[in-house]
Design a protein around this motif. Structure first.
Motif, PDB file in Angstrom:
ATOM      1  N   LEU A   1       0.825  -1.212   0.000  1.00  0.00           N
ATOM      2  CA  LEU A   1       0.000   0.000   0.000  1.00  0.00           C
ATOM      3  C   LEU A   1       0.856   1.257   0.000  1.00  0.00           C
ATOM      4  CD1 LEU A   1      -2.676  -1.127   2.614  1.00  0.00           C
ATOM      5  CD2 LEU A   1      -2.878  -1.172   0.120  1.00  0.00           C
ATOM      6  N   GLY A   2       1.964   1.211  -0.728  1.00  0.00           N
ATOM      7  CA  GLY A   2       2.840   2.361  -0.867  1.00  0.00           C
ATOM      8  C   GLY A   2       3.828   2.561   0.264  1.00  0.00           C
ATOM      9  N   ILE A   3       3.873   1.645   1.216  1.00  0.00           N
ATOM     10  CA  ILE A   3       4.767   1.757   2.371  1.00  0.00           C
ATOM     11  C   ILE A   3       5.876   0.725   2.238  1.00  0.00           C
ATOM     12  CG2 ILE A   3       4.946   1.550   4.877  1.00  0.00           C
ATOM     13  CD1 ILE A   3       1.958   2.339   4.971  1.00  0.00           C
ATOM     14  N   ASP A   4       7.123   1.172   2.382  1.00  0.00           N
ATOM     15  CA  ASP A   4       8.269   0.272   2.322  1.00  0.00           C
ATOM     16  C   ASP A   4       8.271  -0.601   3.576  1.00  0.00           C
ATOM     17  OD1 ASP A   4      10.621  -1.034   1.872  1.00  0.00           O
ATOM     18  OD2 ASP A   4      11.896   0.751   1.927  1.00  0.00           O
ATOM     19  N   VAL A   5       8.023  -1.877   3.395  1.00  0.00           N
ATOM     20  CA  VAL A   5       7.900  -2.817   4.511  1.00  0.00           C
ATOM     21  C   VAL A   5       9.191  -2.899   5.313  1.00  0.00           C
ATOM     22  CG1 VAL A   5       7.470  -5.229   5.120  1.00  0.00           C
ATOM     23  CG2 VAL A   5       6.120  -4.139   3.333  1.00  0.00           C
ATOM     24  N   ASN A   6      10.327  -2.817   4.659  1.00  0.00           N
ATOM     25  CA  ASN A   6      11.606  -2.948   5.361  1.00  0.00           C
ATOM     26  C   ASN A   6      11.823  -1.843   6.392  1.00  0.00           C
ATOM     27  OD1 ASN A   6      12.413  -5.297   4.027  1.00  0.00           O
ATOM     28  ND2 ASN A   6      13.138  -4.103   2.284  1.00  0.00           N
ATOM     29  N   LEU A   7      11.289  -0.647   6.146  1.00  0.00           N
ATOM     30  CA  LEU A   7      11.458   0.466   7.075  1.00  0.00           C
ATOM     31  C   LEU A   7      10.642   0.284   8.355  1.00  0.00           C
ATOM     32  CD1 LEU A   7      11.383   3.519   4.634  1.00  0.00           C
ATOM     33  CD2 LEU A   7      13.374   2.498   5.764  1.00  0.00           C
ATOM     34  N   TYR A   8       9.519  -0.387   8.245  1.00  0.00           N
ATOM     35  CA  TYR A   8       8.597  -0.490   9.378  1.00  0.00           C
ATOM     36  C   TYR A   8       8.363  -1.928   9.828  1.00  0.00           C
ATOM     37  CZ  TYR A   8       7.847   4.344   8.227  1.00  0.00           C
ATOM     38  OH  TYR A   8       8.053   5.669   7.973  1.00  0.00           O
ATOM     39  N   ARG A   9       9.238  -2.836   9.439  1.00  0.00           N
ATOM     40  CA  ARG A   9       9.096  -4.261   9.773  1.00  0.00           C
ATOM     41  C   ARG A   9       9.019  -4.475  11.281  1.00  0.00           C
ATOM     42  NH1 ARG A   9      10.228  -8.451   6.716  1.00  0.00           N
ATOM     43  NH2 ARG A   9      11.403  -7.162   5.280  1.00  0.00           N
ATOM     44  N   GLU A  10       9.939  -3.862  12.026  1.00  0.00           N
ATOM     45  CA  GLU A  10       9.956  -4.059  13.475  1.00  0.00           C
ATOM     46  C   GLU A  10       8.697  -3.496  14.120  1.00  0.00           C
ATOM     47  OE1 GLU A  10      13.494  -2.520  15.235  1.00  0.00           O
ATOM     48  OE2 GLU A  10      14.768  -4.051  14.329  1.00  0.00           O
ATOM     49  N   TYR A  11       8.277  -2.317  13.712  1.00  0.00           N
ATOM     50  CA  TYR A  11       7.084  -1.716  14.310  1.00  0.00           C
ATOM     51  C   TYR A  11       5.832  -2.536  14.000  1.00  0.00           C
ATOM     52  CZ  TYR A  11       9.964   2.193  15.631  1.00  0.00           C
ATOM     53  OH  TYR A  11      10.938   2.965  16.197  1.00  0.00           O
ATOM     54  N   ALA A  12       5.769  -3.107  12.825  1.00  0.00           N
ATOM     55  CA  ALA A  12       4.644  -3.981  12.500  1.00  0.00           C
ATOM     56  C   ALA A  12       4.670  -5.220  13.393  1.00  0.00           C
ATOM     57  CB  ALA A  12       4.687  -4.387  11.026  1.00  0.00           C
ATOM     58  N   ALA A  13       5.859  -5.760  13.639  1.00  0.00           N
ATOM     59  CA  ALA A  13       5.971  -6.918  14.538  1.00  0.00           C
ATOM     60  C   ALA A  13       5.517  -6.544  15.950  1.00  0.00           C
ATOM     61  CB  ALA A  13       7.401  -7.444  14.561  1.00  0.00           C
ATOM     62  N   PHE A  14       5.878  -5.338  16.413  1.00  0.00           N
ATOM     63  CA  PHE A  14       5.437  -4.887  17.731  1.00  0.00           C
ATOM     64  C   PHE A  14       3.915  -4.756  17.767  1.00  0.00           C
ATOM     65  CE2 PHE A  14       9.665  -2.428  17.737  1.00  0.00           C
ATOM     66  CZ  PHE A  14      10.362  -3.562  18.091  1.00  0.00           C
ATOM     67  N   GLY A  15       3.357  -4.226  16.689  1.00  0.00           N
ATOM     68  CA  GLY A  15       1.907  -4.083  16.618  1.00  0.00           C
ATOM     69  C   GLY A  15       1.203  -5.421  16.670  1.00  0.00           C
ATOM     70  N   PHE A  16       1.713  -6.389  15.914  1.00  0.00           N
ATOM     71  CA  PHE A  16       1.089  -7.713  15.928  1.00  0.00           C
ATOM     72  C   PHE A  16       1.295  -8.415  17.268  1.00  0.00           C
ATOM     73  CE2 PHE A  16       1.075  -7.244  11.252  1.00  0.00           C
ATOM     74  CZ  PHE A  16      -0.283  -7.453  11.058  1.00  0.00           C
ATOM     75  N   ALA A  17       2.398  -8.141  17.961  1.00  0.00           N
ATOM     76  CA  ALA A  17       2.595  -8.689  19.307  1.00  0.00           C
ATOM     77  C   ALA A  17       1.558  -8.104  20.258  1.00  0.00           C
ATOM     78  CB  ALA A  17       4.007  -8.398  19.810  1.00  0.00           C
TER      79      ALA A  17
END
Length: 166
Positions: free
Chosen positions: A40-56
């Motif tokens: 969706l236009g967002i570079d996954v590599n830049l926010y990979r850790e934050y997404a993992a925190f969100g899913f945790a």
């Protein structure tokens, strides 16, 4: 007909279970590094850790929701539908904000810099969302209402009428 009469309880259970299993799966997918590029236009590599925190956090919120669902199955009324639907979503965002607050130094806690430690904090934020919100409320009161004791007696909750600290 009441929304919970026919398939409401089963739908809530399936929804929470989907968040629980989906969060585990997404954390594994993000951790494996197999997902590259943009989403969706967002570079996954830049926010990979934050997404993992969100899913945790969502995992913790879904687990708590499943626990409450199990404990209060027979007492479940329509007023709680919104709570069950929103719990994993608000826990997702809260977990990310918690990590940002720790990284910024605003919230102080002796936690290692390892990914496992931060994921653990994110999970606990999701599981204990109510206590997290109480902490954020107290923090914002201290920052913006002047209720904390900042050493000069200022504020509503300082040290008793502007007297010098003892």
């Amino acid at each position: 007909m009441e929304p919970l009469q026919r398939f409401g309880k089963q739908s809530i259970f399936a929804y929470l279970l989907l968040w629980f299993i989906g969060s585990l799966w997404m954390m594994a997918l993000l951790g494996s590094g197999s997902f590259q590029g943009k989403l969706l236009g967002i570079d996954v590599n830049l926010y990979r850790e934050y997404a993992a925190f969100g899913f945790a956090g969502a995992l913790g919120g879904a687990l708590y929701g499943l626990r409450m669902f199990h404990e209060h199955y027979h007492d479940l009324t329509t007023q709680w539908i919104y709570w069950y639907l929103m719990r994993p979503i608000v826990c997702f965002g809260s977990a990310i904000i918690t990590i940002v607050l720790f990284e910024s130094g605003i919230l102080l806690l002796q936690v290692g810099d390892s990914m496992a430690a931060r994921i653990s904090v994110a999970f606990l934020t999701g599981y204990g969302y109510g206590k997290f919100m109480d902490k954020i409320r107290a923090l914002t009161n201290t920052f913006f209402n002047g209720t904390g004791n900042n050493g000069n007696g200022a504020g509503n909750g300082g040290n008793g009428g502007g007297q010098p600290p003892k």
